[in-house]
Design an enzyme around this catalytic site. Structure first.
Site, short mmCIF file in Angstrom:
data_model
loop_
_atom_site.label_atom_id
_atom_site.label_comp_id
_atom_site.label_asym_id
_atom_site.label_seq_id
_atom_site.Cartn_x
_atom_site.Cartn_y
_atom_site.Cartn_z
CB CYS A 120 -0.93 0.00 1.21
SG CYS A 120 -1.88 -1.54 1.38
CG HIS A 268 -3.51 2.99 0.16
ND1 HIS A 268 -3.66 2.26 -0.99
CD2 HIS A 268 -3.90 2.18 1.19
CE1 HIS A 268 -4.12 1.05 -0.68
NE2 HIS A 268 -4.27 0.98 0.63
CG ASN A 298 -7.04 -1.34 -1.01
OD1 ASN A 298 -6.02 -1.28 -1.66
ND2 ASN A 298 -7.04 -1.33 0.32
#
Length: 352
Positions: A120, A268, A298
């Site tokens: 991430c 993010h 995501n």
């Protein structure tokens, strides 16, 4: 604590790629009750995501992005000095995927190439590495390739991950430019949280076996194996809310700036609930915090460049803006980069 500055570095362009295949939340009605799906959608903000087919790997998405970027920038192959490939879903355990991509792109054998296993926060860490190679004068042009096809490691019966994560990749072109402003970085790590977002088996610590490949019912009702991604959503949320706001304040402080001085905070895209909490805690406006998670999910390491290309294309194609890019998650790693970006010669989002 790592606080660094990189000078004489310019981002020339960013191209992102996503699979054409769209998976919507209603497609999961064969796995979960509709009521559960609605709750998950409300919490995560994800309505659909892009998922690769079984034959498409992260390198394929990155190669397509890089090829388009090289074409639009008109960079001769022998002028590219390095490739940094950042992913947690490489083609092989060995060799490094960056070597495979270097060959596919037809780059010179004088080109440096290496892989980095980051999730991430991977884009911010990757920018830091690439920028410092250039700032020191070691290299003049670098391709930063960042992405994941994390859907390959997710059980469709896992309510914490199956409707959250999507696949995407990116290519960012950086080159030496003595007229560019300085890029600031703050980077941090806390390995105590490594068990809260993990694929427990399949590596050398816990190799894949017939037994741990079997998906079984978990205490929360989800079905997954030790070779599937596991996420403790509550712990990830607690980590993010505790660590990210101080990181942002530190990044602003070393540059003598306030939140009002930043045009866009590109976070993010963990989930919408987390993003709204961060914006509220930092007193950021809706216009300052672009969101792409609703359409792409995501996308791990690719989420920051994907948000830039999907939400800020019109702005950054013709204007210079001050960006704060904030990555956080698996590891735990978290980091921020602050820079002036634009106008970018190439800024595109492609379906492949």
């Amino acid at each position: 604590m790592i606080q660094t500055l990189a000078s004489n570095v310019n981002i020339k362009g960013i191209v992102c790629t996503v699979p054409k295949n769209i998976v919507k939340n209603e497609d999961f009605e064969k796995y979960f009750p509709k009521e559960d799906i609605n709750k998950i959608t409300e919490m995560t903000g994800v309505k659909e995501r892009r998922i690769t087919n079984s034959d498409t790997c992260t390198s394929d998405l990155c190669t397509a992005a890089a090829a388009k970027l090289i074409e639009e920038l008109d960079w001769p192959a022998d002028t590219i000095d390095g490739i940094i490939f950042i992913s947690q879903t490489p083609d092989y355990r060995l060799p490094a995927t960056s070597c495979v991509v270097q060959d596919k792109l037809g780059l010179s054998t004088e080109c440096m190439a290496f892989d980095v296993n980051l999730g991430c926060s991977g884009y911010v860490y990757g920018l830091w590495m690439a920028a410092n190679f250039i700032a020191t004068g070691a290299l003049k042009r670098i391709l930063l390739l960042v992405g994941d096809t994390i859907s390959k490691a997710i059980s469709p019966n896992d309510r914490s991950t199956s409707m959250l994560f999507g696949d995407a990749a990116s290519a960012t072109a950086l080159e030496m430019d003595e007229t560019s402003s300085t890029i600031s970085f703050v980077l941090k790590t806390d390995g105590k949280g490594s068990d809260n977002l993990i694929i427990p088996a399949g590596g050398y610590r816990n190799p894949a076996t017939q037994e741990n490949l079997v998906r079984i019912v978990q205490p929360d009702g989800s079905i997954r194996s030790l070779n599937d991604l596991y996420m403790d959503g509550g712990e990830i949320f607690n980590f993010t809310i505790k660590r990210v706001p101080p990181l942002v304040k530190e990044l602003l402080s070393i540059n003598n700036l306030d939140v009002k001085d930043i045009d866009y905070f590109v976070f993010h895209q963990a989930n919408e609930f987390i993003l709204k909490h961060l914006a509220k805690k930092l007193k950021l406006s809706q216009e300052q915090t672009p969101i792409s998670i609703d359409r792409f999910g995501n996308t791990s390491s690719a989420s920051i460049p994907l948000t830039i290309t999907s939400e800020l294309q019109d702005v950054l194609s013709s204007n210079k803006k001050k960006l704060a890019m904030i990555g956080f998650g698996v590891g735990y790693w978290w980091g921020g980069a602050l820079m002036n970006a634009g106008p970018l010669a190439s800024l595109r989002l492609l379906e492949v």
